[in-house]
Design a protein around this motif. Structure first.
Motif, PDB file in Angstrom:
ATOM      1  N   ILE A 139      42.816  41.281  49.616  1.00  0.00           N
ATOM      2  CA  ILE A 139      42.714  42.566  48.464  1.00  0.00           C
ATOM      3  C   ILE A 139      43.943  42.863  47.774  1.00  0.00           C
ATOM      4  O   ILE A 139      43.986  42.950  46.666  1.00  0.00           O
ATOM      5  CB  ILE A 139      41.857  43.684  49.236  1.00  0.00           C
ATOM      6  CG1 ILE A 139      40.576  43.328  49.866  1.00  0.00           C
ATOM      7  CG2 ILE A 139      41.583  44.808  48.151  1.00  0.00           C
ATOM      8  CD1 ILE A 139      39.599  43.027  48.863  1.00  0.00           C
ATOM      9  N   ALA A 140      44.837  43.179  48.893  1.00  0.00           N
ATOM     10  CA  ALA A 140      46.141  43.379  47.932  1.00  0.00           C
ATOM     11  C   ALA A 140      46.868  42.605  47.011  1.00  0.00           C
ATOM     12  O   ALA A 140      47.191  43.097  45.888  1.00  0.00           O
ATOM     13  CB  ALA A 140      47.139  43.842  49.174  1.00  0.00           C
ATOM     14  N   PRO A 141      46.932  41.160  47.205  1.00  0.00           N
ATOM     15  CA  PRO A 141      47.357  40.340  46.330  1.00  0.00           C
ATOM     16  C   PRO A 141      46.463  40.259  45.135  1.00  0.00           C
ATOM     17  O   PRO A 141      46.855  39.808  44.004  1.00  0.00           O
ATOM     18  CB  PRO A 141      47.704  39.101  46.852  1.00  0.00           C
ATOM     19  CG  PRO A 141      46.852  39.064  48.383  1.00  0.00           C
ATOM     20  CD  PRO A 141      46.846  40.756  48.611  1.00  0.00           C
ATOM     21  N   LEU A 142      45.227  40.517  45.349  1.00  0.00           N
ATOM     22  CA  LEU A 142      44.267  40.250  44.244  1.00  0.00           C
ATOM     23  C   LEU A 142      44.446  41.560  43.438  1.00  0.00           C
ATOM     24  O   LEU A 142      44.591  41.208  41.775  1.00  0.00           O
ATOM     25  CB  LEU A 142      42.893  40.267  44.574  1.00  0.00           C
ATOM     26  CG  LEU A 142      41.689  40.081  43.797  1.00  0.00           C
ATOM     27  CD1 LEU A 142      41.727  38.786  42.914  1.00  0.00           C
ATOM     28  CD2 LEU A 142      40.372  40.324  44.388  1.00  0.00           C
ATOM     29  N   ALA A 143      44.610  42.650  43.818  1.00  0.00           N
ATOM     30  CA  ALA A 143      44.990  44.042  43.075  1.00  0.00           C
ATOM     31  C   ALA A 143      46.366  43.815  42.252  1.00  0.00           C
ATOM     32  O   ALA A 143      46.394  44.085  41.202  1.00  0.00           O
ATOM     33  CB  ALA A 143      44.949  45.234  43.869  1.00  0.00           C
ATOM     34  N   VAL A 144      47.315  43.119  43.084  1.00  0.00           N
ATOM     35  CA  VAL A 144      48.611  42.970  42.278  1.00  0.00           C
ATOM     36  C   VAL A 144      48.619  42.154  41.117  1.00  0.00           C
ATOM     37  O   VAL A 144      48.733  42.325  39.812  1.00  0.00           O
ATOM     38  CB  VAL A 144      49.644  42.611  43.175  1.00  0.00           C
ATOM     39  CG1 VAL A 144      51.011  42.090  42.602  1.00  0.00           C
ATOM     40  CG2 VAL A 144      49.931  43.622  44.118  1.00  0.00           C
ATOM     41  N   ALA A 145      47.682  40.976  41.036  1.00  0.00           N
ATOM     42  CA  ALA A 145      47.632  39.848  40.165  1.00  0.00           C
ATOM     43  C   ALA A 145      46.885  40.472  39.002  1.00  0.00           C
ATOM     44  O   ALA A 145      46.982  40.206  38.015  1.00  0.00           O
ATOM     45  CB  ALA A 145      46.839  38.814  40.692  1.00  0.00           C
ATOM     46  N   THR A 197      46.580  43.646  38.350  1.00  0.00           N
ATOM     47  CA  THR A 197      47.391  44.858  37.544  1.00  0.00           C
ATOM     48  C   THR A 197      48.325  44.013  36.580  1.00  0.00           C
ATOM     49  O   THR A 197      48.563  44.616  35.610  1.00  0.00           O
ATOM     50  CB  THR A 197      47.988  45.564  38.608  1.00  0.00           C
ATOM     51  OG1 THR A 197      47.159  46.064  39.424  1.00  0.00           O
ATOM     52  CG2 THR A 197      48.775  46.780  38.002  1.00  0.00           C
ATOM     53  N   LEU A 198      48.969  43.111  37.175  1.00  0.00           N
ATOM     54  CA  LEU A 198      49.880  42.280  36.250  1.00  0.00           C
ATOM     55  C   LEU A 198      49.318  41.642  34.914  1.00  0.00           C
ATOM     56  O   LEU A 198      49.861  41.582  33.930  1.00  0.00           O
ATOM     57  CB  LEU A 198      50.848  41.393  37.013  1.00  0.00           C
ATOM     58  CG  LEU A 198      51.665  41.946  38.023  1.00  0.00           C
ATOM     59  CD1 LEU A 198      52.349  40.615  38.991  1.00  0.00           C
ATOM     60  CD2 LEU A 198      52.836  42.598  37.605  1.00  0.00           C
ATOM     61  N   GLU A 199      48.166  41.168  35.268  1.00  0.00           N
ATOM     62  CA  GLU A 199      47.492  40.276  34.222  1.00  0.00           C
ATOM     63  C   GLU A 199      45.979  40.703  34.401  1.00  0.00           C
ATOM     64  O   GLU A 199      45.146  39.881  34.846  1.00  0.00           O
ATOM     65  CB  GLU A 199      47.550  38.814  34.439  1.00  0.00           C
ATOM     66  CG  GLU A 199      47.492  37.810  33.432  1.00  0.00           C
ATOM     67  CD  GLU A 199      48.108  38.068  32.118  1.00  0.00           C
ATOM     68  OE1 GLU A 199      47.805  38.125  31.193  1.00  0.00           O
ATOM     69  OE2 GLU A 199      49.385  38.132  32.551  1.00  0.00           O
ATOM     70  N   PRO A 200      45.793  41.685  33.686  1.00  0.00           N
ATOM     71  CA  PRO A 200      44.253  42.037  33.425  1.00  0.00           C
ATOM     72  C   PRO A 200      43.228  41.123  32.970  1.00  0.00           C
ATOM     73  O   PRO A 200      42.108  41.231  33.311  1.00  0.00           O
ATOM     74  CB  PRO A 200      44.340  43.451  32.827  1.00  0.00           C
ATOM     75  CG  PRO A 200      45.676  43.806  32.486  1.00  0.00           C
ATOM     76  CD  PRO A 200      46.478  42.624  32.856  1.00  0.00           C
ATOM     77  N   SER A 201      43.705  40.235  31.986  1.00  0.00           N
ATOM     78  CA  SER A 201      42.737  39.413  31.189  1.00  0.00           C
ATOM     79  C   SER A 201      42.652  37.861  32.170  1.00  0.00           C
ATOM     80  O   SER A 201      42.018  37.190  31.736  1.00  0.00           O
ATOM     81  CB  SER A 201      43.500  38.804  29.860  1.00  0.00           C
ATOM     82  OG  SER A 201      44.629  38.483  29.850  1.00  0.00           O
ATOM     83  N   LEU A 202      43.114  37.943  33.328  1.00  0.00           N
ATOM     84  CA  LEU A 202      43.319  36.630  34.050  1.00  0.00           C
ATOM     85  C   LEU A 202      41.668  36.283  34.415  1.00  0.00           C
ATOM     86  O   LEU A 202      41.395  34.974  34.328  1.00  0.00           O
ATOM     87  CB  LEU A 202      43.929  37.002  35.353  1.00  0.00           C
ATOM     88  CG  LEU A 202      44.296  35.777  36.285  1.00  0.00           C
ATOM     89  CD1 LEU A 202      44.998  34.730  35.418  1.00  0.00           C
ATOM     90  CD2 LEU A 202      44.941  36.116  37.580  1.00  0.00           C
ATOM     91  N   PRO A 203      40.895  37.059  34.765  1.00  0.00           N
ATOM     92  CA  PRO A 203      39.363  36.794  35.152  1.00  0.00           C
ATOM     93  C   PRO A 203      38.693  35.994  33.934  1.00  0.00           C
ATOM     94  O   PRO A 203      38.056  34.912  33.875  1.00  0.00           O
ATOM     95  CB  PRO A 203      38.709  37.832  35.377  1.00  0.00           C
ATOM     96  CG  PRO A 203      39.703  38.845  36.098  1.00  0.00           C
ATOM     97  CD  PRO A 203      41.097  38.396  35.153  1.00  0.00           C
ATOM     98  N   THR A 204      39.066  36.534  32.778  1.00  0.00           N
ATOM     99  CA  THR A 204      38.480  36.054  31.451  1.00  0.00           C
ATOM    100  C   THR A 204      39.111  34.866  31.060  1.00  0.00           C
ATOM    101  O   THR A 204      38.358  33.809  30.457  1.00  0.00           O
ATOM    102  CB  THR A 204      38.375  37.087  30.173  1.00  0.00           C
ATOM    103  OG1 THR A 204      39.890  37.321  30.056  1.00  0.00           O
ATOM    104  CG2 THR A 204      37.573  38.432  30.690  1.00  0.00           C
ATOM    105  N   GLN A 205      40.593  34.649  31.265  1.00  0.00           N
ATOM    106  CA  GLN A 205      40.781  33.290  30.981  1.00  0.00           C
ATOM    107  C   GLN A 205      40.342  32.249  31.659  1.00  0.00           C
ATOM    108  O   GLN A 205      40.130  31.204  31.528  1.00  0.00           O
ATOM    109  CB  GLN A 205      42.462  33.570  31.280  1.00  0.00           C
ATOM    110  CG  GLN A 205      43.143  34.357  30.275  1.00  0.00           C
ATOM    111  CD  GLN A 205      44.798  34.758  30.666  1.00  0.00           C
ATOM    112  OE1 GLN A 205      45.168  33.952  31.476  1.00  0.00           O
ATOM    113  NE2 GLN A 205      45.184  35.448  29.545  1.00  0.00           N
TER     114      GLN A 205
END
Length: 85
Positions: free
Chosen positions: A51-57, A59-67
């Motif tokens: 959960i913590a690294p997923l939240a950090v990732a 936060t840094l790149e909010p558009s990552l799931p759509t990409q």
């Protein structure tokens, strides 16, 4: 009051570290070397390894799931492309 400027040169490195942390934690949890839940720690291993690294990732790149979804959609082939006529 002036706003602080964000150092964007560290952004790719932080994202890479967060994704590596997420990958390593997922691997540890999947192989059950570290259990997701223990009687002594509760859900703490799952939180810090997934959960913590997923939240950090995110936060840094909010558009990552759509990409990632757009890359997955591009890989799919239409049925007309699968036929070899």
């Amino acid at each position: 009051m002036r706003s602080k400027s964000v150092d964007v040169s560290r952004h790719p490195r932080l994202l890479a570290v967060a994704l590596l942390w997420l990958f390593a934690g997922s691997l540890l949890l999947a192989t059950t070397l570290v259990p997701a839940h223990t009687a002594w720690l509760g859900w703490t291993p799952f939180f810090w390894l997934f959960i913590a690294p997923l939240a950090v990732a995110l936060t840094l790149e909010p558009s990552l799931p759509t990409q990632l979804l757009s890359l997955r959609r591009q890989r799919r082939r239409h049925p007309s492309q699968l036929i070899w006529n």
